[in-house]
Motif scaffolding. Structure first.
Motif, mmCIF file in Angstrom:
data_model
loop_
_atom_site.group_PDB
_atom_site.id
_atom_site.type_symbol
_atom_site.label_atom_id
_atom_site.label_comp_id
_atom_site.label_asym_id
_atom_site.label_seq_id
_atom_site.Cartn_x
_atom_site.Cartn_y
_atom_site.Cartn_z
ATOM 1 N N GLU A 68 0.810 -1.217 0.000
ATOM 2 C CA GLU A 68 0.000 0.000 0.000
ATOM 3 C C GLU A 68 0.844 1.268 0.000
ATOM 4 O O GLU A 68 0.487 2.255 -0.644
ATOM 5 N N CYS A 126 0.051 7.060 -6.572
ATOM 6 C CA CYS A 126 -1.192 7.809 -6.793
ATOM 7 C C CYS A 126 -1.111 9.236 -6.266
ATOM 8 O O CYS A 126 -2.052 10.010 -6.443
ATOM 9 N N CYS A 186 -1.211 9.999 -3.178
ATOM 10 C CA CYS A 186 -2.163 10.069 -2.059
ATOM 11 C C CYS A 186 -1.477 10.236 -0.713
ATOM 12 O O CYS A 186 -2.140 10.334 0.311
ATOM 13 N N SER A 187 -0.167 10.209 -0.704
ATOM 14 C CA SER A 187 0.556 10.278 0.555
ATOM 15 C C SER A 187 0.819 11.738 0.896
ATOM 16 O O SER A 187 1.737 12.355 0.370
ATOM 17 N N ARG A 241 0.202 4.176 -2.641
ATOM 18 C CA ARG A 241 -0.165 5.539 -2.234
ATOM 19 C C ARG A 241 0.778 6.558 -2.854
ATOM 20 O O ARG A 241 0.352 7.627 -3.301
ATOM 21 N N GLN A 242 2.065 6.240 -2.882
ATOM 22 C CA GLN A 242 3.029 7.167 -3.477
ATOM 23 C C GLN A 242 2.791 7.314 -4.972
ATOM 24 O O GLN A 242 2.851 8.420 -5.507
#
Length: 98
Positions: free
Chosen positions: A53, A60, A62-63, A57-58
């Motif tokens: 995950e 996308c 999203c982090s 996340r990175q």
């Protein structure tokens, strides 16, 4: 094209590493430490779990906050423990407590 470049990258890096890990797993199976029916698939699974995950996340974006070393260490430990429990030989606890 970009497909050829991606294939060259795969063969030069990730594929080589995955093949080396598969060799390690094969030796562990032969030593009775692990029970793996499909070693190549298990090696691929391990690297997918390892990215996990945090990597998704990175990718996308999203982090919001930087990933800490503690998060990375916890993820690596959990991944290795999960993998060993999945493939531990019934004759060997692979150093894990029940």
């Amino acid at each position: 094209g970009s497909g050829k470049l991606a294939q060259m990258f795969w063969e030069a890096g990730p594929q080589t590493l995955q093949a080396e890990f598969a060799g390690f797993l094969k030796r562990e199976v032969e030593a009775g430490q692990l029970e793996i029916a499909d070693i190549e698939r298990a090696a691929a699974q391990f690297f997918c779990l390892l990215k996990g995950e945090l990597h998704a996340r990175q990718l996308c974006g999203c982090s919001a906050a930087p990933i800490t070393q503690l998060e990375i260490d916890r993820h690596l430990t959990a991944t290795v423990e999960f993998f060993l429990r999945a493939y531990a030989s019934r004759r060997s606890a692979v150093g894990l407590s029940p």
